[in-house]
Motif scaffolding. Sequence first.
Motif, PDB file in Angstrom:
ATOM      1  N   LYS A  46       0.794  -1.105  -0.055  1.00 34.69           N
ATOM      2  CA  LYS A  46       0.094  -0.054  -0.090  1.00 34.69           C
ATOM      3  C   LYS A  46       0.829   1.208   0.053  1.00 34.69           C
ATOM      4  CE  LYS A  46      -3.898   2.038   2.450  1.00 34.69           C
ATOM      5  NZ  LYS A  46      -4.709   2.069   3.595  1.00 34.69           N
ATOM      6  N   GLU A  47       1.880   1.324   0.943  1.00 39.43           N
ATOM      7  CA  GLU A  47       2.849   2.391   0.896  1.00 39.43           C
ATOM      8  C   GLU A  47       3.563   2.542  -0.353  1.00 39.43           C
ATOM      9  OE1 GLU A  47       6.196   4.465   3.805  1.00 39.43           O
ATOM     10  OE2 GLU A  47       5.341   2.292   4.215  1.00 39.43           O
ATOM     11  N   PHE A  48       4.074   1.464  -1.035  1.00 38.32           N
ATOM     12  CA  PHE A  48       5.002   1.604  -2.151  1.00 38.32           C
ATOM     13  C   PHE A  48       4.015   1.956  -3.227  1.00 38.32           C
ATOM     14  CE2 PHE A  48       6.858  -0.385  -6.148  1.00 38.32           C
ATOM     15  CZ  PHE A  48       8.457  -0.290  -5.751  1.00 38.32           C
ATOM     16  N   LYS A  49       2.916   1.691  -3.534  1.00 36.62           N
ATOM     17  CA  LYS A  49       2.006   1.864  -4.466  1.00 36.62           C
ATOM     18  C   LYS A  49       1.458   3.310  -4.567  1.00 36.62           C
ATOM     19  CE  LYS A  49      -2.285   0.337  -6.981  1.00 36.62           C
ATOM     20  NZ  LYS A  49      -3.036  -0.801  -6.958  1.00 36.62           N
ATOM     21  N   GLY A  50       1.310   3.744  -3.162  1.00 39.77           N
ATOM     22  CA  GLY A  50       0.898   5.126  -3.095  1.00 39.77           C
ATOM     23  C   GLY A  50       1.833   6.283  -3.337  1.00 39.77           C
ATOM     24  N   PHE A  51       3.111   5.805  -2.944  1.00 39.57           N
ATOM     25  CA  PHE A  51       4.187   6.661  -3.337  1.00 39.57           C
ATOM     26  C   PHE A  51       4.295   6.718  -4.632  1.00 39.57           C
ATOM     27  CE2 PHE A  51       8.735   7.632  -3.630  1.00 39.57           C
ATOM     28  CZ  PHE A  51       8.850   8.769  -2.839  1.00 39.57           C
ATOM     29  N   ALA A  52       4.584   5.456  -5.476  1.00 39.89           N
ATOM     30  CA  ALA A  52       4.620   5.507  -6.584  1.00 39.89           C
ATOM     31  C   ALA A  52       3.660   6.611  -7.384  1.00 39.89           C
ATOM     32  CB  ALA A  52       4.661   4.158  -7.383  1.00 39.89           C
ATOM     33  N   GLY A  53       2.728   6.156  -7.207  1.00 36.44           N
ATOM     34  CA  GLY A  53       1.452   7.177  -7.510  1.00 36.44           C
ATOM     35  C   GLY A  53       1.660   8.451  -7.479  1.00 36.44           C
ATOM     36  N   SER A  54       1.921   8.895  -6.168  1.00 35.18           N
ATOM     37  CA  SER A  54       2.071  10.338  -6.004  1.00 35.18           C
ATOM     38  C   SER A  54       3.038  11.158  -6.497  1.00 35.18           C
ATOM     39  CB  SER A  54       2.503  10.475  -4.164  1.00 35.18           C
ATOM     40  OG  SER A  54       3.596  10.171  -3.689  1.00 35.18           O
ATOM     41  N   GLN A  55       4.159  10.226  -7.243  1.00 37.64           N
ATOM     42  CA  GLN A  55       5.166  10.586  -7.767  1.00 37.64           C
ATOM     43  C   GLN A  55       4.916  10.629  -9.383  1.00 37.64           C
ATOM     44  OE1 GLN A  55       8.056  12.133  -6.111  1.00 37.64           O
ATOM     45  NE2 GLN A  55       6.691  11.742  -4.574  1.00 37.64           N
ATOM     46  N   GLY A  56       3.854  10.168  -9.594  1.00 37.20           N
ATOM     47  CA  GLY A  56       3.608   9.876 -11.098  1.00 37.20           C
ATOM     48  C   GLY A  56       4.414   9.111 -11.849  1.00 37.20           C
TER      49      GLY A  56
END
Length: 76
Positions: A46-56
């Motif tokens: 969840k954290e990895f996916k969220g961070f990747a998404g927040s960075q585009g």
Amino acid sequence: MRPVGGDRSVRGCELANSRDDGPADDTAVEGENKTLNFKVSPDFKKEFKGFAGSQGITMTDLLKEGFALSKKRRQK
């Protein structure tokens, strides 16, 4: 519905289930990409996916970037 038997995907792990159909880099030829299969905790995913998404960027690109940074740091 999931196929019975031959489905070797790991349920709940997007990194394991996703296929990187795009080229890994500018020199990659279609069909050269391989799938990585490993398990992570639901919280890490969840954290990895969220961070990747927040960075585009994609999770695959984040993994590749992290590997490159780690490799560079460890080879000093």
